[in-house]
Enzyme design. Structure first.
Site, PDB file in Angstrom:
ATOM      1  N   ASP A  81      33.184  39.520   6.311  1.00  0.00           N
ATOM      2  CA  ASP A  81      32.494  40.228   7.406  1.00  0.00           C
ATOM      3  C   ASP A  81      33.542  40.705   8.397  1.00  0.00           C
ATOM      4  O   ASP A  81      34.728  40.408   8.239  1.00  0.00           O
ATOM      5  CB  ASP A  81      31.490  39.285   8.092  1.00  0.00           C
ATOM      6  CG  ASP A  81      32.172  38.059   8.662  1.00  0.00           C
ATOM      7  OD1 ASP A  81      32.239  37.034   7.950  1.00  0.00           O
ATOM      8  OD2 ASP A  81      32.692  38.126   9.794  1.00  0.00           O
TER       9      ASP A  81
ATOM     10  N   GLU B  47      32.996  27.785  -1.420  1.00  0.00           N
ATOM     11  CA  GLU B  47      34.417  28.139  -1.470  1.00  0.00           C
ATOM     12  C   GLU B  47      35.175  27.397  -2.566  1.00  0.00           C
ATOM     13  O   GLU B  47      36.234  27.855  -3.000  1.00  0.00           O
ATOM     14  CB  GLU B  47      35.065  27.925  -0.090  1.00  0.00           C
ATOM     15  CG  GLU B  47      34.561  28.970   0.924  1.00  0.00           C
ATOM     16  CD  GLU B  47      35.012  28.721   2.357  1.00  0.00           C
ATOM     17  OE1 GLU B  47      35.166  29.703   3.089  1.00  0.00           O
ATOM     18  OE2 GLU B  47      35.184  27.549   2.757  1.00  0.00           O
TER      19      GLU B  47
HETATM   20  C1  4EZ Z   1      34.540  29.460   8.700  1.00  0.00           C
HETATM   21  N1  4EZ Z   1      33.894  30.394   7.835  1.00  0.00           N
HETATM   22  C2  4EZ Z   1      32.518  30.682   8.240  1.00  0.00           C
HETATM   23  C3  4EZ Z   1      31.545  29.565   8.216  1.00  0.00           C
HETATM   24  C4  4EZ Z   1      30.168  30.035   8.602  1.00  0.00           C
HETATM   25  C5  4EZ Z   1      27.705  29.510   8.428  1.00  0.00           C
HETATM   26  C6  4EZ Z   1      26.733  28.458   7.977  1.00  0.00           C
HETATM   27  C7  4EZ Z   1      34.688  31.643   7.632  1.00  0.00           C
HETATM   28  C8  4EZ Z   1      34.250  32.856   8.409  1.00  0.00           C
HETATM   29  C9  4EZ Z   1      34.174  32.985   9.793  1.00  0.00           C
HETATM   30  N2  4EZ Z   1      34.467  32.129  10.802  1.00  0.00           N
HETATM   31  C10 4EZ Z   1      33.816  34.040   7.868  1.00  0.00           C
HETATM   32  N3  4EZ Z   1      33.498  34.914   8.863  1.00  0.00           N
HETATM   33  C11 4EZ Z   1      33.705  34.287  10.046  1.00  0.00           C
HETATM   34  C12 4EZ Z   1      33.508  34.676  11.403  1.00  0.00           C
HETATM   35  N4  4EZ Z   1      33.038  35.886  11.699  1.00  0.00           N
HETATM   36  N5  4EZ Z   1      33.789  33.786  12.367  1.00  0.00           N
HETATM   37  C13 4EZ Z   1      34.258  32.562  12.062  1.00  0.00           C
HETATM   38  O1  4EZ Z   1      35.848  29.266   8.358  1.00  0.00           O
HETATM   39  C14 4EZ Z   1      29.098  29.013   8.346  1.00  0.00           C
END
Ligand code: 4EZ
Length: 230
Positions: free
Chosen positions: A196, A12
């Protein structure tokens, strides 16, 4: 003025570090902080690691240790609103903690005594974002973002968050960063690009679109920095 620019994951902030080019690096409490001057603005850049606790630590460190006087968060999020497709941007008007629950005592979800169910972001920074979007000729949605210590990949949980908080998107750091900034009287701006839809396919979509959506958000944030530096 000193601008804090933060994300949660290395992906990010990578496009931001690439854009600023040169910086000083220091370490505090297990995180790296990158300081430089960009277009006449002093900036400190960092990623926190995922979740509310790490992001609160980083936001507080940027303000208390590095003297940040405004906070811009850049990252990706899961969409709730059907208006949001992968790669679209959303600016938080207000945020909540969807996993904070003392409803057993009659309080609403997301609320603790002496806190509030929703925490607001800075209106002046949102106006700058609207100006930048207009100039770029791109749509910029404003809405409610729900934060919690869960990667949501489940339609039922997503629908519960939507009906409980009228949230448009969800992620894992925005509300905690906003709580810290409001408590310390620092204006805060939270921007996310969709990676997503927080459904059954979320983990696959997230892996596929993290990098490209993180760049959409980071590029927009740097346009805002250009404008702030004027
Ligand atoms: C959290 N970030 C995701 C981190 C995932 C995996 C190793 C954003 C995010 C998110 N958070 C994108 N899609 C998401 C979702 N469906 N649920 C929660 O800020 C790390």
């Amino acid at each position: 003025m000193k601008l804090a620019i933060m994300g949660a994951m290395p992906e990010e902030i990578a496009p931001i570090l690439e854009k600023v080019g040169e910086y000083r690096v220091s370490s505090v409490a297990g995180n790296k902080y990158y300081e430089c001057s960009f277009g006449g603005v002093e900036v400190v850049i960092a990623y926190s690691k995922i979740g509310k606790v790490f992001s609160a630590l980083t936001a507080a460190t940027m303000i208390e240790r590095f003297g940040a006087t405004a906070m811009l968060f850049s990252g990706v999020a899961g969409a709730i609103s059907k208006e949001l497709a992968i790669g679209d941007l959303i600016v938080a008007t207000k945020l909540c903690q969807h996993d904070l629950d003392i409803t057993a005592f009659g309080h609403p979800y997301g609320y603790v005594p002496e806190g509030s169910q929703f925490v607001e972001t800075d209106e002046r920074l949102r106006v700058i974002a609207k100006d930048v979007a207009a100039e770029m000729g791109i749509p910029l949605k404003e809405g409610v973002i729900a934060t919690g210590d869960q990667f949501v990949a489940d339609a039922a949980r997503k629908e519960w968050i939507e009906s409980t908080f009228a949230a448009d998107a969800l992620e894992m750091e925005g509300a905690s960063v906003a709580v810290v900034c409001n408590a310390l009287n620092v204006p805060v701006f939270i921007l996310r690009a969709i990676s997503d839809a927080a459904d059954m396919d979320a983990s696959f979509d997230f892996d596929a679109f993290l990098e490209s959506s993180a760049k959409v958000s980071a590029d927009f944030i740097m346009k805002m920095v250009d404008r702030i530096g004027g």
